[in-house]
Design a protein around this motif. Structure first.
Motif, short mmCIF file in Angstrom:
data_model
loop_
_atom_site.label_atom_id
_atom_site.label_comp_id
_atom_site.label_asym_id
_atom_site.label_seq_id
_atom_site.Cartn_x
_atom_site.Cartn_y
_atom_site.Cartn_z
N GLU A 75 0.84 -1.22 0.00
CA GLU A 75 0.00 0.00 0.00
C GLU A 75 0.87 1.25 0.00
O GLU A 75 0.60 2.20 -0.75
CB GLU A 75 -0.90 0.03 1.23
CG GLU A 75 -2.04 -0.93 1.23
CD GLU A 75 -2.77 -0.98 2.57
OE1 GLU A 75 -2.62 -0.02 3.39
OE2 GLU A 75 -3.48 -1.97 2.84
N GLN A 76 1.87 1.29 0.85
CA GLN A 76 2.72 2.47 0.99
C GLN A 76 3.61 2.68 -0.25
O GLN A 76 3.74 3.80 -0.71
CB GLN A 76 3.61 2.35 2.23
CG GLN A 76 2.86 2.44 3.54
CD GLN A 76 2.30 3.82 3.78
OE1 GLN A 76 2.95 4.82 3.51
NE2 GLN A 76 1.09 3.87 4.27
N VAL A 77 4.19 1.61 -0.73
CA VAL A 77 5.09 1.72 -1.87
C VAL A 77 4.36 2.15 -3.12
O VAL A 77 4.86 2.95 -3.92
CB VAL A 77 5.83 0.37 -2.11
CG1 VAL A 77 6.54 0.33 -3.45
CG2 VAL A 77 6.81 0.10 -0.98
N ASN A 78 3.13 1.67 -3.27
CA ASN A 78 2.37 1.99 -4.48
C ASN A 78 1.46 3.20 -4.33
O ASN A 78 0.69 3.52 -5.23
CB ASN A 78 1.54 0.76 -4.90
CG ASN A 78 2.42 -0.39 -5.33
OD1 ASN A 78 3.49 -0.19 -5.89
ND2 ASN A 78 1.99 -1.60 -5.07
N ALA A 79 1.56 3.89 -3.20
CA ALA A 79 0.72 5.07 -2.97
C ALA A 79 1.17 6.26 -3.79
O ALA A 79 2.31 6.41 -4.14
CB ALA A 79 0.72 5.44 -1.48
#
Length: 79
Positions: A75-79
């Motif tokens: 979630e964080q990396v692809n945000a």
């Protein structure tokens, strides 16, 4: 970054942190029950994951399995 790449990096961190073998880490591995991670261990793992991926993870209580951790990082990396 794919979920598999993220899993591989998270797995490396867990293997190093807990002196495990690669094949001991699976997506359904429970951090507290299967590898005996206490709250301090989990804090250290999350710090290492945050450093590795240059992200910030919130609410460690939601992270119980390797899959939970991989999902949060994804979630964080692809945000």
């Amino acid at each position: 970054m794919t979920e598999t790449e993220i899993f591989n990096k998270v797995s490396e961190i867990l293997v190093d942190q807990f002196d495990l073998e690669d094949d001991e880490i699976k997506l359904d591995t429970n951090l507290s029950e299967d590898i005996d991670a206490d709250s301090l261990d989990l804090f250290e793992v999350l710090n290492r994951v945050e450093d590795e991926f240059d992200i910030k993870l919130a609410v460690a209580e939601e992270i119980q399995t390797v899959q939970d951790l991989v999902n949060k990082v994804t979630e964080q990396v692809n945000a």
